[in-house]
Design a protein around this motif. Structure first.
Motif, PDB file in Angstrom:
ATOM      1  N   GLU A  77      34.522  44.009  32.814  1.00  0.00           N
ATOM      2  CA  GLU A  77      34.850  43.222  31.739  1.00  0.00           C
ATOM      3  C   GLU A  77      34.112  42.191  31.596  1.00  0.00           C
ATOM      4  O   GLU A  77      33.713  41.805  30.382  1.00  0.00           O
ATOM      5  CB  GLU A  77      36.629  42.770  32.033  1.00  0.00           C
ATOM      6  N   LYS A  78      33.426  41.533  32.636  1.00  0.00           N
ATOM      7  CA  LYS A  78      32.666  40.404  32.487  1.00  0.00           C
ATOM      8  C   LYS A  78      31.534  40.841  31.972  1.00  0.00           C
ATOM      9  O   LYS A  78      30.569  40.086  31.120  1.00  0.00           O
ATOM     10  CB  LYS A  78      32.506  39.702  33.988  1.00  0.00           C
ATOM     11  N   TRP A 136      31.348  46.456  40.614  1.00  0.00           N
ATOM     12  CA  TRP A 136      30.902  45.360  39.347  1.00  0.00           C
ATOM     13  C   TRP A 136      32.260  45.079  38.700  1.00  0.00           C
ATOM     14  O   TRP A 136      33.258  45.737  38.666  1.00  0.00           O
ATOM     15  CB  TRP A 136      29.838  46.075  38.638  1.00  0.00           C
ATOM     16  N   ASP A 137      32.259  43.701  37.986  1.00  0.00           N
ATOM     17  CA  ASP A 137      33.513  43.395  37.207  1.00  0.00           C
ATOM     18  C   ASP A 137      32.895  43.669  35.715  1.00  0.00           C
ATOM     19  O   ASP A 137      32.243  43.270  34.938  1.00  0.00           O
ATOM     20  CB  ASP A 137      33.435  41.863  37.271  1.00  0.00           C
ATOM     21  N   ASP A 190      35.963  47.600  40.533  1.00  0.00           N
ATOM     22  CA  ASP A 190      36.196  46.423  41.440  1.00  0.00           C
ATOM     23  C   ASP A 190      37.603  45.956  42.010  1.00  0.00           C
ATOM     24  O   ASP A 190      37.751  45.192  42.494  1.00  0.00           O
ATOM     25  CB  ASP A 190      35.736  45.027  40.584  1.00  0.00           C
ATOM     26  N   LYS A 191      38.447  46.845  41.655  1.00  0.00           N
ATOM     27  CA  LYS A 191      39.964  47.040  42.260  1.00  0.00           C
ATOM     28  C   LYS A 191      39.869  47.294  43.822  1.00  0.00           C
ATOM     29  O   LYS A 191      39.167  47.837  44.258  1.00  0.00           O
ATOM     30  CB  LYS A 191      40.678  47.742  41.402  1.00  0.00           C
TER      31      LYS A 191
END
Length: 361
Positions: free
Chosen positions: A121-122, A118-119, A74-75
């Motif tokens: 971590e979440k 996608w994120d 997602d970066k």
């Protein structure tokens, strides 16, 4: 890899490989064998974080002939990682995975490439079902340049959904320094080719018996037991081969400092805040050595090089070396040939040296 096959075994065992695949992978089939190539061709790999070192790992795996590679990132491309990344080509502000997809696919059209922004971590925090199903469907998980908390949670989650077959890698590149952690589960089985010597008797024309040594190759099956990333983080000074000793490479301690920095700032050191980060790194080094119960003098070799001045962003040569080492080790794990890294690899770009350390039980 050291296990080789001759050309006759290639033609007799390539039923699962197409003619195009046999031609494309001919050199590596001769290097590590048809069965290893079959396993690679059936393997699905998940890469989380298409960092610069992640791009090097991607290149090595795609060229070896996987079935599929799924990338989650997602970066966005920034001015620092664009300079050392293999695929982004200075497309500033765009998602790293999306802009890399076509360039990765061009390396080997036979490998299926899929990218998600996608994120992670979440998703880990939420126990997202999409992520869980993806973890169940892949053979290898590799995460790059995340913090220790995310790596640990992902390792726990992956172990819980793949208790039988665990192949987990965590890799970080901090300027001139790099770290990787390998978890291949409780019982990783692999084979190695060993050279044995046995004494034989030779009979000369005059019936005099002479003794000689005859070399004999054999394929030996072995097993290794790996610890979790959580276990690695909890290990302090202790017994060699399990705990941290004065013989342990100080880059292992440096890794703990960097993880502590990420936990505090939710990022690794940045050139944009260099002076403040240097001061903080020195303070954290003292705290980490006390926490790990190690003597501060064990870091003297790195202190002499002023390591805190060389841990910013990613550097192409370091990413290339570490990406090559980890890419090769993932191939070992998939093919179950040769001894894999157990369980930590650290690289010091200032000294241009790499070390394997066994940490945890």
């Amino acid at each position: 890899m050291s296990i080789c096959v001759d050309s006759t075994s290639i033609t007799s065992n390539e039923k699962d490989l197409t003619e195009d695949e046999t031609q494309l992978y001919d050199r590596q089939i001769r290097l590590w064998g048809v069965e290893a190539q079959r396993k690679l061709r059936k393997s699905n790999v998940l890469l989380i974080g298409l960092s610069c070192v992640g791009s090097e790992i991607t290149k090595n795996l795609v060229l070896c002939g996987l079935k599929s590679l799924t990338i989650i990132d997602d970066k966005v491309v920034n001015k620092y990682n664009s300079l050392s990344h293999l695929f982004t080509r200075q497309t500033l502000g765009e998602n790293r995975g999306k802009v890399s997809e076509s360039h990765i696919r061009a390396l080997n059209p036979m490998v299926d490439i899929l990218t998600h922004d996608w994120d992670v971590e979440k998703m880990i925090e939420d126990n997202d079902e999409k992520l869980i199903q993806l973890l169940k469907s892949v053979d290898v998980v590799c995460i790059t340049n995340y913090g220790a908390e995310t790596i640990q949670k992902l390792n726990v989650l992956y172990r819980s959904v793949n208790s039988d077959e665990v192949k987990f890698y965590a890799v970080c590149n901090w300027g001139f320094y790099a770290f990787s952690f390998t978890d291949l589960g409780k019982l990783h089985q692999y084979g190695v080719e060993e050279m044995n010597q046995k004494e034989v008797e030779l009979e000369e024309p005059h019936k005099k018996k002479l003794k000689s040594l005859e070399h004999d190759k054999s394929f030996v099956e072995k097993t290794l037991t790996y610890s979790s990333f959580e276990n690695f983080l909890s290990v302090k000074a202790g017994k060699s081969g399990i705990g941290i000793t004065k013989r342990t490479n100080p880059c292992v301690i440096l890794a703990h400092v960097m993880f502590k920095f990420y936990s505090k700032h939710h990022r690794y050191p940045s050139p944009n805040s260099r002076d403040d980060d240097i001061n903080d790194l020195k303070v954290l080094q003292k705290a980490v050595t006390e926490e790990l119960r190690v003597d501060s003098s064990w870091m003297s070799k790195l202190d002499d090089d002023k390591w805190w001045e060389h841990v910013y962003e990613e550097i192409s040569p370091v990413s290339a070396i570490v990406g090559g080492v980890i890419g090769q080790d993932i191939i070992r794990a998939i093919s179950a040939q040769d001894t894999p890294i157990k369980n930590v690899f650290v690289f010091n770009g200032i000294q241009c040296t790499g070390f394997i350390e066994s940490i945890g039980k």
